[in-house]
Design a protein around this motif. Structure first.
Motif, PDB file in Angstrom:
ATOM      1  N   GLY A  78       0.861  -1.178   0.000  1.00  8.98           N
ATOM      2  CA  GLY A  78       0.000   0.000   0.000  1.00  8.98           C
ATOM      3  C   GLY A  78       0.896   1.227   0.000  1.00  8.98           C
ATOM      4  O   GLY A  78       1.964   1.228   0.627  1.00  8.98           O
ATOM      5  N   ARG A  79       0.516   2.250  -0.736  1.00  8.13           N
ATOM      6  CA  ARG A  79       1.331   3.464  -0.901  1.00  8.13           C
ATOM      7  C   ARG A  79       2.671   3.134  -1.554  1.00  8.13           C
ATOM      8  O   ARG A  79       3.680   3.787  -1.311  1.00  8.13           O
ATOM      9  N   SER A  80       2.653   2.093  -2.399  1.00 12.18           N
ATOM     10  CA  SER A  80       3.891   1.683  -3.074  1.00 12.18           C
ATOM     11  C   SER A  80       3.751   1.694  -4.591  1.00 12.18           C
ATOM     12  O   SER A  80       4.649   1.225  -5.293  1.00 12.18           O
ATOM     13  N   GLY A  81       2.614   2.183  -5.109  1.00 12.84           N
ATOM     14  CA  GLY A  81       2.452   2.302  -6.554  1.00 12.84           C
ATOM     15  C   GLY A  81       1.573   1.251  -7.199  1.00 12.84           C
ATOM     16  O   GLY A  81       1.525   1.139  -8.418  1.00 12.84           O
ATOM     17  N   SER A 118       4.086   8.051   4.191  1.00 11.66           N
ATOM     18  CA  SER A 118       2.863   8.139   3.395  1.00 11.66           C
ATOM     19  C   SER A 118       1.668   7.575   4.144  1.00 11.66           C
ATOM     20  O   SER A 118       0.555   8.103   4.061  1.00 11.66           O
ATOM     21  N   TYR A 119       1.874   6.471   4.889  1.00 11.90           N
ATOM     22  CA  TYR A 119       0.798   5.905   5.693  1.00 11.90           C
ATOM     23  C   TYR A 119       0.217   6.962   6.644  1.00 11.90           C
ATOM     24  O   TYR A 119      -0.990   7.022   6.862  1.00 11.90           O
ATOM     25  N   ALA A 120       1.093   7.766   7.227  1.00 15.22           N
ATOM     26  CA  ALA A 120       0.655   8.752   8.221  1.00 15.22           C
ATOM     27  C   ALA A 120      -0.253   9.817   7.618  1.00 15.22           C
ATOM     28  O   ALA A 120      -0.993  10.495   8.339  1.00 15.22           O
ATOM     29  N   SER A 121      -0.247   9.944   6.288  1.00 18.10           N
ATOM     30  CA  SER A 121      -1.073  10.953   5.623  1.00 18.10           C
ATOM     31  C   SER A 121      -2.457  10.435   5.251  1.00 18.10           C
ATOM     32  O   SER A 121      -3.303  11.187   4.772  1.00 18.10           O
ATOM     33  N   LYS A 122      -2.707   9.132   5.472  1.00 15.75           N
ATOM     34  CA  LYS A 122      -3.967   8.510   5.044  1.00 15.75           C
ATOM     35  C   LYS A 122      -4.881   8.226   6.229  1.00 15.75           C
ATOM     36  O   LYS A 122      -4.411   7.987   7.348  1.00 15.75           O
ATOM     37  N   GLU A 123      -6.179   8.193   5.953  1.00 15.21           N
ATOM     38  CA  GLU A 123      -7.150   7.984   7.025  1.00 15.21           C
ATOM     39  C   GLU A 123      -7.059   6.582   7.612  1.00 15.21           C
ATOM     40  O   GLU A 123      -7.450   6.336   8.750  1.00 15.21           O
ATOM     41  N   GLY A 167      -4.130   4.955   7.906  1.00 14.56           N
ATOM     42  CA  GLY A 167      -2.829   4.782   8.527  1.00 14.56           C
ATOM     43  C   GLY A 167      -2.801   5.402   9.913  1.00 14.56           C
ATOM     44  O   GLY A 167      -3.718   6.125  10.308  1.00 14.56           O
ATOM     45  N   SER A 168      -1.754   5.112  10.665  1.00 21.11           N
ATOM     46  CA  SER A 168      -1.592   5.704  11.986  1.00 21.11           C
ATOM     47  C   SER A 168      -0.832   7.023  11.865  1.00 21.11           C
ATOM     48  O   SER A 168       0.036   7.179  11.009  1.00 21.11           O
ATOM     49  N   HIS A 169      -1.157   7.950  12.738  1.00 22.05           N
ATOM     50  CA  HIS A 169      -0.386   9.194  12.800  1.00 22.05           C
ATOM     51  C   HIS A 169       0.936   8.983  13.552  1.00 22.05           C
ATOM     52  O   HIS A 169       1.795   9.865  13.543  1.00 22.05           O
ATOM     53  N   ASP A 170       1.072   7.839  14.197  1.00 25.09           N
ATOM     54  CA  ASP A 170       2.295   7.497  14.918  1.00 25.09           C
ATOM     55  C   ASP A 170       3.219   6.742  13.960  1.00 25.09           C
ATOM     56  O   ASP A 170       2.939   5.617  13.547  1.00 25.09           O
ATOM     57  N   LEU A 171       4.336   7.341  13.601  1.00 23.70           N
ATOM     58  CA  LEU A 171       5.247   6.731  12.638  1.00 23.70           C
ATOM     59  C   LEU A 171       5.769   5.386  13.118  1.00 23.70           C
ATOM     60  O   LEU A 171       6.009   4.477  12.315  1.00 23.70           O
ATOM     61  N   ASN A 172       5.951   5.229  14.433  1.00 24.87           N
ATOM     62  CA  ASN A 172       6.458   3.960  14.950  1.00 24.87           C
ATOM     63  C   ASN A 172       5.445   2.832  14.800  1.00 24.87           C
ATOM     64  O   ASN A 172       5.824   1.674  14.587  1.00 24.87           O
ATOM     65  N   VAL A 173       4.169   3.147  14.902  1.00 19.86           N
ATOM     66  CA  VAL A 173       3.128   2.145  14.659  1.00 19.86           C
ATOM     67  C   VAL A 173       3.153   1.725  13.193  1.00 19.86           C
ATOM     68  O   VAL A 173       3.083   0.533  12.861  1.00 19.86           O
ATOM     69  N   ILE A 184       4.956  -2.024   8.534  1.00 18.42           N
ATOM     70  CA  ILE A 184       5.780  -2.186   7.344  1.00 18.42           C
ATOM     71  C   ILE A 184       6.861  -3.237   7.562  1.00 18.42           C
ATOM     72  O   ILE A 184       7.152  -4.054   6.672  1.00 18.42           O
ATOM     73  N   ILE A 185       7.453  -3.260   8.755  1.00 19.84           N
ATOM     74  CA  ILE A 185       8.446  -4.295   9.069  1.00 19.84           C
ATOM     75  C   ILE A 185       7.804  -5.681   8.970  1.00 19.84           C
ATOM     76  O   ILE A 185       8.377  -6.609   8.380  1.00 19.84           O
ATOM     77  N   SER A 186       6.612  -5.836   9.530  1.00 15.64           N
ATOM     78  CA  SER A 186       5.929  -7.132   9.491  1.00 15.64           C
ATOM     79  C   SER A 186       5.593  -7.542   8.061  1.00 15.64           C
ATOM     80  O   SER A 186       5.783  -8.706   7.674  1.00 15.64           O
TER      81      SER A 186
END
Length: 309
Positions: free
Chosen positions: A12-15, A208-213, A215-221, A226-228
């Motif tokens: 997601g958010r990868s094209g 990019s996730y943080a900009s979507k409804e 996604g989380s606003h917490d970058l660490n979340v 993404i790591i998983s």
């Protein structure tokens, strides 16, 4: 159906949507939105698992019941944001007939039954008192024997051919992002399929996730997700092409060649007029990396290296 399915996937958010539109501009059929028919909960691969490897009488009933409900969402307007795509333009009655044929091939027998998982206490009391008419009020129970993979896959392919018979291009394009985690299952049900995985700098995806409804606003979340996702992808048996989103922007000629050779049809990335450096938003994460946990930064750096960044 005249062609086969191309499964595009990524985090997601990868094209994924971008590539699906590029292929559509080059003459391939495309489901307008993410179809989500195969890999979502209650979808095809979920049903396959419950009727084969993980079969028991109640799990199989539950999976069939959920799949029937899921399937019918594609046949009419509804408010589910990711179920806006129609499977086809066939009349609803024809699609229900196709579903009924599929269930028949799976040897599913719907009956009126009560069991502990769908019990209505009042109906049970009436039945215990031998009220003769109460059984017709029992809920549906889908009886199905345990199936082999071959039995399920052949039945599904027959169904899919009927659902997609109106498509005329060499391929139809399905771009649900998490397709990239299920290559082997998708290949099993549709052996003629092609697979294209889109990857992107993991740090840019998190931003990019943080900009979507969704996604989380917490970058660490977002980093944990993404790591998983990439860990599962890199550990799995994958098929087809892996394409960097950045290369679609920076090296269109090479991407044209790779897609043309893999698909056997001429592809011109620039034909769509969709690709631009500004739209790709590369290196958007530069200022945000400092807000990430250092341990996560290290893991993401390792993943980026494995992906060729």
């Amino acid at each position: 159906m005249n062609g086969n399915t191309i499964f595009i996937g990524g985090t997601g958010r990868s094209g994924t949507t971008l590539l699906s539109r590029i292929l559509e501009a080059n003459g391939l059929d495309r489901f307008e939105y993410e179809l989500r028919f195969f890999t979502d909960p209650h979808g095809v691969l979920d049903l396959r698992k419950r009727l084969t490897d993980d079969w028991d009488p109640y799990w199989s009933h539950d999976a069939i019941s959920r799949f029937v409900t899921f399937y019918k969402k594609f046949l009419q307007f509804n408010l589910y944001a990711y179920h806006r795509t129609r499977l086809n333009t066939l009349p609803k009655t024809e699609n229900i007939k196709i579903l009924d044929g599929f269930l028949k091939e799976l040897r599913v027998i719907p009956e009126k039954r009560m069991w502990i998982g769908n019990s209505n206490y009042l109906l049970r009391l009436l039945y215990a008192k031998k009220v003769s008419s109460v059984r017709k009020l029992f809920p549906n129970f889908y009886q199905c024997p345990t199936l082999s993979h071959k039995e399920f896959d052949e039945a599904f392919r027959s169904m899919w051919d009927k659902l997609t018979r109106e498509y005329e291009a060499p391929y139809n394009v399905e771009h649900t992002p998490y397709n990239f985690l299920y290559h082997q299952g998708l290949k099993a049900v549709l052996p003629g399929s092609k697979f294209i995985t889109l990857v992107r700098n993991p740090f840019d995806i998190i931003s990019s996730y943080a900009s979507k409804e969704w996604g989380s606003h917490d970058l660490n979340v977002n980093a944990d997700q993404i790591i998983s996702l990439f860990t599962k992808f890199l550990d799995s048996e994958t098929e087809g092409l892996i394409i960097k989103m950045e290369d679609i922007v920076n090296d269109a000629e090479a991407i044209n060649q790779r897609l043309t050779e893999y698909l056997g049809v001429s592809i011109n990335v620039n034909e769509s007029n969709l690709v631009s450096r500004s739209a790709a938003n590369m290196n958007r994460s530069k200022e945000q990396v400092k807000n990430l946990d250092k341990g996560k930064v290290k893991i993401l750096g390792s993943i980026a290296e494995k992906l060729g960044y």
